[in-house]
Design an enzyme around this catalytic site. Structure first.
Site, PDB file in Angstrom:
ATOM      1  N   TYR A 439      28.616  51.624  55.597  1.00 22.89           N
ATOM      2  CA  TYR A 439      27.932  50.351  55.003  1.00 22.89           C
ATOM      3  C   TYR A 439      26.893  49.785  56.145  1.00 22.89           C
ATOM      4  O   TYR A 439      26.773  50.362  57.162  1.00 22.89           O
ATOM      5  CB  TYR A 439      29.114  49.402  54.981  1.00 22.89           C
ATOM      6  CG  TYR A 439      30.044  48.953  55.761  1.00 22.89           C
ATOM      7  CD1 TYR A 439      31.181  48.288  55.481  1.00 22.89           C
ATOM      8  CD2 TYR A 439      29.817  49.278  57.259  1.00 22.89           C
ATOM      9  CE1 TYR A 439      31.971  47.828  56.326  1.00 22.89           C
ATOM     10  CE2 TYR A 439      30.898  48.901  58.186  1.00 22.89           C
ATOM     11  CZ  TYR A 439      31.904  48.059  57.660  1.00 22.89           C
ATOM     12  OH  TYR A 439      32.773  47.656  58.624  1.00 22.89           O
ATOM     13  N   GLU A 440      26.199  48.529  55.816  1.00 29.05           N
ATOM     14  CA  GLU A 440      25.027  48.076  56.337  1.00 29.05           C
ATOM     15  C   GLU A 440      23.841  49.147  56.674  1.00 29.05           C
ATOM     16  O   GLU A 440      23.169  49.197  57.788  1.00 29.05           O
ATOM     17  CB  GLU A 440      25.554  47.682  57.858  1.00 29.05           C
ATOM     18  CG  GLU A 440      26.602  46.635  57.752  1.00 29.05           C
ATOM     19  CD  GLU A 440      26.405  45.444  56.812  1.00 29.05           C
ATOM     20  OE1 GLU A 440      25.171  45.183  56.464  1.00 29.05           O
ATOM     21  OE2 GLU A 440      27.222  44.764  56.193  1.00 29.05           O
ATOM     22  N   GLY A 441      23.737  50.085  55.610  1.00 30.02           N
ATOM     23  CA  GLY A 441      22.561  50.965  55.887  1.00 30.02           C
ATOM     24  C   GLY A 441      23.364  52.403  56.149  1.00 30.02           C
ATOM     25  O   GLY A 441      23.908  52.217  57.278  1.00 30.02           O
TER      26      GLY A 441
END
Length: 591
Positions: A439-441
């Protein structure tokens, strides 16, 4: 049970990442060592004594959706209230809204300890802190006045609503809609997924930051706007008004972080309010919401890197404790009665030292990134430090989260068969850690960002200057004449040379419009950079004169990392420079 490594954290902040020098130069105003030590000590106490004991309960019970309302695990609501009573939510927030405006370095150190205690619990303040930064940077004066004080105190939490079922990481295809209203508000409708702490019972209000499109929005990412959408509308006097038209439709059943409610959110279907549409207010400018959201995302990317560090630290502590008590066989040279503790066996010792080296290396990288962020706001050469922070952010996020997974997996291996049994607690760390590279890229997206956007900063001068600094650390090791370093200087020289060669090749490939070839080596490059930084930062720690009597141990760990981890850098360099052709040829196997 986890015990916050306050002394090691303080040492890394002051002697490796740059806080000591910054304080000496007066860049942190009147912040002194006594206050730093007091904050770290109390954060460590809270994480050790209050957060960590509830981690297992959170994992076992998980967040629950009951009659349309989300219930946190037993004890978590009170734990959160104790956390905000300590003022932890506002460490770096603006003083004008009740924050303490302290350096980011202190905040990420505290975040490490919260996440080691319970990553699932720490996700709530992590998202709120990011939302505070987005609103304080891009919100109107009216939005700041109405929402920030309660968010800074932690009485209201914040979320980040990006993706949708069909979108994944491709935010350009978002379908959530926003419609203008004559009073300056907007009506939001649509579905969002994977919304961390999107609904819960610990705070009085939840402030959602939601990406959506206006009817006349351009296609793609250029047509996305950002809106502040509260769970409860807020009256002009600051009191809570009626429920907004949004709700949690379902909770995701996840591999780990069970105590953290990961929600599917529905906006504007008419369940609440007089008419359909969740009421929201624009943050920033219309059609420029992604730039505003990236303020929050960059904050979150470093915070996620800290999750990797935190899990690695907790998993390492558990593995060392188990290996010190578990007896099996007789290690070479064992002269004690009966079987030896497994920590005496060379292979177990190798695994444990690998865990320690990756943990401390990741910590130093992440703290150095926070230092660069602080310097970008406080130092005279802010532009240089802004670029340094941009360069380090994808490495801190990706290398640290990959290390968290690797270390947690090694922790299970140290436990042997007992590590595969949930009751020992070793498996929870691996389950919790596994989301962080996603997550978060995803870490693959971080690699694309690093290679295509961050390496070319200032025409490549930023990364070249950084590599020159790393060469200087290797030279300092050579000049130190400490016998304990062994062949560390030579190993650092070789590893930095590998990094330099790979960097030059990637910059040339980008200049020649061979982007596909460059991206084929992006993920190996990210690891190469992280390993070199690990070796150099551990060496910097070994060279530091801290007066705590632990220099010999730090030098020994540095030597271990140089002679066991840095041997990988040559292979990574070859994968970067030579791997594109073989990848292209092998793609036939994926057809």
């Amino acid at each position: 049970m986890y015990k916050a490594p306050v002394e090691e954290i303080a040492f890394t902040l002051k002697h490796v990442a740059g806080m000591g020098e910054a304080m000496s130069n007066g860049l942190f105003d009147d912040l002194g060592e006594d206050l730093v030590d007091a904050i770290l000590a109390e954060a460590g106490r809270f994480a050790t004594e209050e957060v960590a004991p509830l981690a297992e309960i959170g994992d076992r019970q998980g967040a629950r959706l009951v009659d349309g309302e989300v219930r946190l695990p037993d004890g978590w609501r009170d734990l959160y209230r104790s956390w905000i009573a300590g003022g932890w939510n506002g460490l770096t927030a603006p003083e004008a809204f009740g924050g303490q405006a302290l350096p980011d370095m202190l905040n990420v150190a505290a975040l490490e300890m919260w996440n080691s205690g319970s990553m699932a619990f720490a996700l709530a303040p992590t998202l709120t802190m990011g939302a505070i930064e987005a609103v304080s940077t891009h919100g109107s004066a009216a939005l700041k006045e109405k929402y920030l004080a309660k968010m800074v105190s932690g009485e209201w939490t914040g979320t980040m609503n990006l993706t949708e079922p069909h979108a994944g990481s491709d935010l350009g295809v978002l379908k959530a809609r926003a419609e203008r209203r004559p009073d300056g508000s907007y009506r939001i409708s649509g579905q969002k997924i994977f919304i961390t702490w999107g609904e819960h019972d610990a705070a009085d209000n939840i402030i959602h930051l939601v990406l959506a499109r206006l009817p006349d929005a351009p296609a793609g990412t250029r047509g996305i706007s950002l809106f502040l959408v509260p769970k409860f509308l807020v009256n002009d006097d600051g009191s809570l008004g009626p429920r907004n038209d949004l709700f949690c439709h379902a909770l995701e059943h996840k591999l780990g972080i069970h105590g953290s409610p990961t929600c599917t959110m529905i906006y504007g279907d008419g369940r609440f309010g007089d008419e359909k549409g969740a009421i929201g207010w624009l943050v920033g400018e219309e059609h420029k919401g992604l730039a505003c959201m990236f303020t929050m995302m960059n904050n979150a990317r470093l915070a996620v890197g800290m999750q990797g560090v935190a899990i690695a630290e907790a998993a390492t502590q558990k593995a060392i404790a188990y290996a010190s008590e578990r007896t099996q066989g007789k290690a070479p040279g064992w002269s004690g009665a009966g079987m030896s503790p497994i920590i005496e066996h060379p292979d177990v010792a190798r695994m444990l030292l690998t865990m320690k080296a990756l943990t401390q290396g990741s910590r130093a990288i992440s703290y150095a990134c926070a230092h660069a962020i602080d310097m970008s706001r406080r130092a005279p050469d802010g532009r240089h430090w802004q670029e340094r922070a941009a360069l380090l952010t994808p490495i801190a996020k990706s290398f640290s989260t990959d290390a968290g997974v690797e270390v947690a997996s090694l922790g299970i291996q140290v436990h042997g068969g007992m590590g595969f049994i949930e009751e020992t607690g070793a498996a929870r760390y691996l389950r919790d850690a596994r989301i962080a590279p996603i997550y978060e890229g995803t870490n693959g997206i971080q690699a694309i960002d690093l290679v295509t956007r961050k390496l070319p900063l200032s025409g490549g001068d930023q990364v070249k200057g950084f590599i020159a600094e790393l060469k200087g650390i290797a030279d300092d090791v050579r000049r130190s004449n400490f016998d304990g370093f062994g062949e560390t200087a030579a190993r650092l020289d070789a590893a930095v040379a590998d990094l330099e060669q790979a960097t030059i090749w990637l910059l040339k490939a980008l200049a020649d419009d061979r982007t596909a070839e460059a991206l084929a080596g992006a993920t190996p490059y990210q690891r190469l950079f992280g390993l070199v930084l690990t070796g150099c930062y551990l060496a910097k720690g070994g060279l530091a004169e801290s007066g705590d009597g632990k220099a010999e141990g730090r030098i020994a760990l540095c030597r271990f990392a140089a002679e066991n981890l840095l041997s990988e850098t040559a292979a990574l360099r070859d994968r970067i420079v030579n791997g594109a052709a073989s990848l292209a040829a092998a793609r036939i196997l994926l057809a």
